[in-house]
Scaffold this active site. Structure first.
Site, PDB file in Angstrom:
ATOM      1  N   CYS A 168      -2.745  12.759  -1.965  1.00 38.95           N
ATOM      2  CA  CYS A 168      -2.281  11.415  -2.304  1.00 38.95           C
ATOM      3  C   CYS A 168      -2.258  10.533  -1.052  1.00 38.95           C
ATOM      4  O   CYS A 168      -3.313  10.221  -0.520  1.00 38.95           O
ATOM      5  CB  CYS A 168      -0.922  11.515  -2.995  1.00 38.95           C
ATOM      6  SG  CYS A 168      -0.549  10.070  -3.980  1.00 38.95           S
ATOM      7  N   HIS A 212      -0.792  15.810  -6.720  1.00 37.49           N
ATOM      8  CA  HIS A 212       0.186  16.571  -5.922  1.00 37.49           C
ATOM      9  C   HIS A 212       0.269  18.024  -6.376  1.00 37.49           C
ATOM     10  O   HIS A 212       1.204  18.390  -7.102  1.00 37.49           O
ATOM     11  CB  HIS A 212       1.582  15.947  -6.092  1.00 37.49           C
ATOM     12  CG  HIS A 212       1.731  14.608  -5.462  1.00 37.49           C
ATOM     13  ND1 HIS A 212       2.254  14.427  -4.208  1.00 37.49           N
ATOM     14  CD2 HIS A 212       1.399  13.379  -5.912  1.00 37.49           C
ATOM     15  CE1 HIS A 212       2.254  13.135  -3.907  1.00 37.49           C
ATOM     16  NE2 HIS A 212       1.741  12.479  -4.928  1.00 37.49           N
ATOM     17  N   GLU A 248       1.366  20.500  -4.941  1.00 37.03           N
ATOM     18  CA  GLU A 248       2.610  21.164  -4.481  1.00 37.03           C
ATOM     19  C   GLU A 248       3.726  21.025  -5.516  1.00 37.03           C
ATOM     20  O   GLU A 248       4.751  21.693  -5.418  1.00 37.03           O
ATOM     21  CB  GLU A 248       3.034  20.606  -3.110  1.00 37.03           C
ATOM     22  CG  GLU A 248       3.639  19.203  -3.092  1.00 37.03           C
ATOM     23  CD  GLU A 248       2.624  18.079  -3.264  1.00 37.03           C
ATOM     24  OE1 GLU A 248       1.428  18.352  -3.496  1.00 37.03           O
ATOM     25  OE2 GLU A 248       3.042  16.907  -3.178  1.00 37.03           O
TER      26      GLU A 248
END
Ligand code: GLN
Length: 209
Positions: free
Chosen positions: A83, A175, A177
């Site tokens: 991002c 994202h 994560e």
């Protein structure tokens, strides 16, 4: 260089650092937060997380970290921008005079999916991760507007590039994560392993010469 787990830094000037550290550890890396120029030393790979790209670029310059990162990446160290991190790594931002590191030959558009799509979870088809779709979380995400000739497009959403790779540099608009699915982290760690093997082979060759 040791043959143990790869040492991966997560740039920790601002943004979602903790989630990346945890996901990298779950995927088998030795992960640490990086806040200074000195802490860039000894890394096998670096992640620039999500956050606010103008702020992070300013801080990278103020702390003298922009040039060492560019130098290490040009020498072959793998870099992954998620991002905001992909915006920072890119060659430039469409319609804005925003400084970037210029290590990933793409032009990005910030906050590209529009207001109604400020955040979304999308099941993405990402062939390099295998058949099962990836639950990709987008938050005020950029998309890839144009790519240079050496850039591979790894995934798209609604016809816009959202995951790219150029040699040792990986970029995702979303994202990974936050997904609880470590396949993109594992893909990045495989890039890091490959780079470490290449560096070792070069090292052996030059010491043998
Ligand atoms: N919109 C942010 C930027 O342009 C990026 C958002 C994110 O990293 N989640 O810097």
């Amino acid at each position: 260089m040791s043959d143990g787990a790869s040492a991966i830094g997560v740039l920790a000037l601002q943004g979602d650092v903790v989630e990346h550290l945890a996901a990298l550890r779950r995927a088998g890396a030795q992960a640490r937060a990086v806040k200074t120029r000195e802490q860039l030393e000894g890394l096998d790979g670096l992640v620039i997380p999500g956050g606010e790209s103008t702020t992070v670029m300013k801080l990278l310059r103020r702390f003298g970290m922009d040039e060492p990162i560019v130098e290490r990446v040009r020498e072959g160290m793998p870099l992954w921008g998620t991002c905001m991190g992909m915006i920072v790594a890119s060659r430039g931002v469409e319609g804005l005079q925003q400084p970037t590191l210029g290590v990933l030959d793409v032009i990005v558009r910030r906050n590209a999916f529009g207001r109604q799509n400020e955040s979304a979870e999308v099941d993405l088809n990402v062939p390099v991760l295998g058949g099962q779709r990836f639950p990709a979380i987008f938050i005020r995400a950029p998309w890839i507007e144009r790519v240079g000739p050496g850039v591979e497009l790894l995934a798209s959403r609604d016809g816009h590039g959202v995951m790219v790779r150029e040699g040792n540099v990986l970029g995702t608009s979303f994202h990974p994560e936050l997904s609880g699915d470590e396949r993109v982290h594992a893909y990045f760690l495989a890039m890091v392993d490959a780079a470490r093997t290449t560096q070792r082979t070069i090292g052996k060759r030059s010491s043998a010469a």
